[in-house]
Design a protein around this motif. Structure first.
Motif, PDB file in Angstrom:
ATOM      1  N   ILE A   1       1.029  -1.105   0.126  1.00 47.01           N
ATOM      2  CA  ILE A   1       0.042   0.143   0.047  1.00 47.01           C
ATOM      3  C   ILE A   1       1.061   1.207  -0.021  1.00 47.01           C
ATOM      4  N   ALA A   2       1.898   1.157   0.862  1.00 48.37           N
ATOM      5  CA  ALA A   2       2.748   2.452   1.068  1.00 48.37           C
ATOM      6  C   ALA A   2       3.469   2.935  -0.291  1.00 48.37           C
ATOM      7  N   PHE A   3       4.103   1.917  -1.185  1.00 48.81           N
ATOM      8  CA  PHE A   3       4.635   2.140  -2.281  1.00 48.81           C
ATOM      9  C   PHE A   3       3.782   3.000  -3.207  1.00 48.81           C
ATOM     10  N   PRO A   4       2.587   2.413  -3.714  1.00 48.22           N
ATOM     11  CA  PRO A   4       1.694   3.205  -4.426  1.00 48.22           C
ATOM     12  C   PRO A   4       1.394   4.599  -4.008  1.00 48.22           C
ATOM     13  N   ALA A   5       1.117   4.506  -2.581  1.00 47.40           N
ATOM     14  CA  ALA A   5       0.887   5.886  -2.001  1.00 47.40           C
ATOM     15  C   ALA A   5       1.754   6.947  -2.264  1.00 47.40           C
ATOM     16  N   VAL A   6       2.896   6.482  -1.884  1.00 47.35           N
ATOM     17  CA  VAL A   6       4.020   7.455  -2.066  1.00 47.35           C
ATOM     18  C   VAL A   6       4.426   7.913  -3.792  1.00 47.35           C
ATOM     19  N   LEU A   7       4.115   7.212  -4.390  1.00 44.87           N
ATOM     20  CA  LEU A   7       4.233   7.404  -6.054  1.00 44.87           C
ATOM     21  C   LEU A   7       3.251   8.337  -6.353  1.00 44.87           C
ATOM     22  N   LEU A   8       1.892   7.949  -5.820  1.00 40.61           N
ATOM     23  CA  LEU A   8       0.573   8.852  -6.247  1.00 40.61           C
ATOM     24  C   LEU A   8       1.161  10.238  -5.713  1.00 40.61           C
ATOM     25  N   THR A   9       1.443  10.488  -4.502  1.00 42.49           N
ATOM     26  CA  THR A   9       1.862  11.552  -3.716  1.00 42.49           C
ATOM     27  C   THR A   9       2.716  12.367  -4.512  1.00 42.49           C
ATOM     28  N   GLY A  10       3.854  11.639  -5.036  1.00 43.74           N
ATOM     29  CA  GLY A  10       5.015  12.331  -5.925  1.00 43.74           C
ATOM     30  C   GLY A  10       4.543  12.986  -7.219  1.00 43.74           C
ATOM     31  N   ILE A  11       3.668  12.087  -7.756  1.00 41.35           N
ATOM     32  CA  ILE A  11       3.168  12.390  -8.920  1.00 41.35           C
ATOM     33  C   ILE A  11       2.355  13.863  -8.972  1.00 41.35           C
ATOM     34  N   SER A  12       1.484  13.786  -7.778  1.00 46.32           N
ATOM     35  CA  SER A  12       1.024  15.015  -7.485  1.00 46.32           C
ATOM     36  C   SER A  12       1.469  16.244  -6.996  1.00 46.32           C
ATOM     37  N   LYS A  13       2.513  16.097  -6.297  1.00 43.10           N
ATOM     38  CA  LYS A  13       3.088  17.077  -5.909  1.00 43.10           C
ATOM     39  C   LYS A  13       4.278  17.580  -6.976  1.00 43.10           C
TER      40      LYS A  13
ATOM     41  N   GLN B   1       8.099  12.443  17.578  1.00 46.83           N
ATOM     42  CA  GLN B   1       7.506  11.425  16.597  1.00 46.83           C
ATOM     43  C   GLN B   1       8.422  10.945  15.573  1.00 46.83           C
ATOM     44  N   LEU B   2       9.489  11.332  15.612  1.00 48.25           N
ATOM     45  CA  LEU B   2      10.622  10.675  14.384  1.00 48.25           C
ATOM     46  C   LEU B   2      11.428   9.910  15.120  1.00 48.25           C
ATOM     47  N   SER B   3      11.110   8.626  15.349  1.00 45.98           N
ATOM     48  CA  SER B   3      11.653   7.446  15.878  1.00 45.98           C
ATOM     49  C   SER B   3      12.689   6.744  14.923  1.00 45.98           C
ATOM     50  N   THR B   4      13.601   6.100  15.182  1.00 41.50           N
ATOM     51  CA  THR B   4      14.510   5.524  14.303  1.00 41.50           C
ATOM     52  C   THR B   4      13.859   4.354  13.367  1.00 41.50           C
ATOM     53  N   GLY B   5      12.901   3.679  14.122  1.00 35.41           N
ATOM     54  CA  GLY B   5      12.212   2.896  13.157  1.00 35.41           C
ATOM     55  C   GLY B   5      11.263   3.440  12.277  1.00 35.41           C
ATOM     56  N   ASN B   6      10.649   4.583  12.532  1.00 37.16           N
ATOM     57  CA  ASN B   6       9.906   5.281  11.406  1.00 37.16           C
ATOM     58  C   ASN B   6      10.940   5.752  10.351  1.00 37.16           C
ATOM     59  N   LEU B   7      11.863   6.211  10.641  1.00 32.72           N
ATOM     60  CA  LEU B   7      12.794   7.115   9.784  1.00 32.72           C
ATOM     61  C   LEU B   7      13.429   5.832   9.167  1.00 32.72           C
ATOM     62  N   ALA B   8      13.631   4.633   9.519  1.00 35.05           N
ATOM     63  CA  ALA B   8      14.056   3.504   8.754  1.00 35.05           C
ATOM     64  C   ALA B   8      13.062   3.118   7.601  1.00 35.05           C
ATOM     65  N   THR B   9      11.859   3.133   8.079  1.00 33.03           N
ATOM     66  CA  THR B   9      10.630   2.922   6.939  1.00 33.03           C
ATOM     67  C   THR B   9      10.481   4.003   5.933  1.00 33.03           C
ATOM     68  N   SER B  10      10.742   5.045   6.639  1.00 33.16           N
ATOM     69  CA  SER B  10      10.871   6.360   5.436  1.00 33.16           C
ATOM     70  C   SER B  10      11.717   6.191   4.584  1.00 33.16           C
ATOM     71  N   LEU B  11      13.057   5.666   4.585  1.00 32.34           N
ATOM     72  CA  LEU B  11      14.161   5.502   3.915  1.00 32.34           C
ATOM     73  C   LEU B  11      13.866   4.244   2.915  1.00 32.34           C
TER      74      LEU B  11
ATOM     75  N   LEU C   1      11.117   3.636   1.673  1.00 32.78           N
ATOM     76  CA  LEU C   1      10.054   4.219   0.631  1.00 32.78           C
ATOM     77  C   LEU C   1      10.888   5.077  -0.216  1.00 32.78           C
ATOM     78  N   ALA C   2      11.931   5.572   0.143  1.00 31.09           N
ATOM     79  CA  ALA C   2      12.496   6.682  -0.746  1.00 31.09           C
ATOM     80  C   ALA C   2      12.701   6.548  -2.205  1.00 31.09           C
ATOM     81  N   PRO C   3      12.976   5.296  -2.599  1.00 32.15           N
ATOM     82  CA  PRO C   3      13.168   5.041  -4.041  1.00 32.15           C
ATOM     83  C   PRO C   3      11.920   5.529  -4.744  1.00 32.15           C
ATOM     84  N   ALA C   4      10.620   5.491  -4.269  1.00 33.53           N
ATOM     85  CA  ALA C   4       9.498   5.958  -5.240  1.00 33.53           C
ATOM     86  C   ALA C   4       9.498   7.374  -5.081  1.00 33.53           C
ATOM     87  N   VAL C   5      10.001   8.124  -4.552  1.00 34.95           N
ATOM     88  CA  VAL C   5      10.066   9.717  -4.433  1.00 34.95           C
ATOM     89  C   VAL C   5      10.386  10.161  -5.697  1.00 34.95           C
TER      90      VAL C   5
END
Length: 249
Positions: free
Chosen positions: A10-22, A192-202, A204-208
């Motif tokens: 779910i997250a990769f398509p969500a990030v991809l769509l957000t990137g297209i929009s932005k 709010q910016l835990s290491t686990g959340n930051l690692a998850t963000s990382l 997802l970064a290739p979709a950006v």
């Protein structure tokens, strides 16, 4: 770090769509990331994961739109956003995310429907306004901080100006580059910016960059009229999605 494969489906398509929009349409559908991720994780965790991703999108978008923004508008709306973020920080936890989403959704749908029903001339444009700009950017900063839903309010202010499509997207990108930078400081201060959340963000970064590039490519394929039609359509869908999200929990 999240290891559930269903989350990434779910997250990769969500990030991809957000990137297209932005990247191409000023974030008309940029709000979808958190609601989609919130289908499998908590909304607060989704918001924390999306913030670094949004900052990366702002960076890539800024490279494409460097200098192609309306400085006069930015001088009005950036201070307003900072006021909204400070208010959001001070009142953190006092407002339900779903109440915020519902309010933004109703405002967004009403704005789009009002534009569609108006019998205004195509060449009628709103001018800049310090009062309106400060108000809507303040709302944007506040709702962006609490629910990553800042796109619709700032578009309510900017869209009636009918800026050139490149200037419009460049202005929105510059606005959110600064807004999200302010939010990073506030989110870090609130833990709010835990290491686990930051690692998850990382992860997802290739979709950006792919999403931003696709948005740029699609934007170049449409003229000014269709750009605003697409942006308004995306804004309407965003408003409806926010209302559904607000009612759903």
């Amino acid at each position: 770090m999240i290891s559930d494969p269903y989350f990434y489906l779910i997250a990769f398509p969500a990030v991809l769509l957000t990137g297209i929009s932005k990247g191409g349409f000023g974030g008309a559908l940029g709000v979808v990331g958190v609601p989609l991720m919130a289908l499998v994780i908590s909304p607060m965790q989704a918001a924390a994961i999306m913030l670094p991703v949004l900052c990366a999108m702002d960076f890539f978008g800024m490279r494409a739109y460097l200098g192609k923004w309306d400085v006069a508008n930015l001088k009005i709306i950036v201070p307003g956003a900072l006021i909204g973020i400070v208010l959001g920080t001070v009142t953190f936890g006092a407002f339900s995310e779903n109440v915020i989403r519902m309010a933004v959704g109703v405002i967004t749908v009403a704005f789009v429907l009002d534009n569609l029903l108006k019998d205004s001339r195509k060449d009628a444009r709103a001018g800049r306004s310090r009062l309106r700009g400060t108000f809507w950017s303040g709302v944007s900063g506040f709702t962006s901080f609490l629910a990553h839903s800042g796109g619709p309010p700032i578009m309510v202010y900017l869209m009636p100006q009918r800026l050139d499509k490149v200037v419009f997207v460049g202005t929105v990108n510059a606005f959110f580059l600064l807004t999200n930078a302010f939010k990073v400081v506030a989110y870090a201060g609130l833990g709010q910016l835990s290491t686990g959340n930051l690692a998850t963000s990382l992860l997802l970064a290739p979709a950006v960059p792919l999403g931003v590039w696709l948005g740029l490519h699609l934007q170049r394929k449409v003229d000014q009229v269709w750009f605003y039609r697409i942006a308004q359509g995306g804004l309407l869908l965003t408003g409806l999605l926010l209302i559904v999200q607000g009612l759903g929990r």
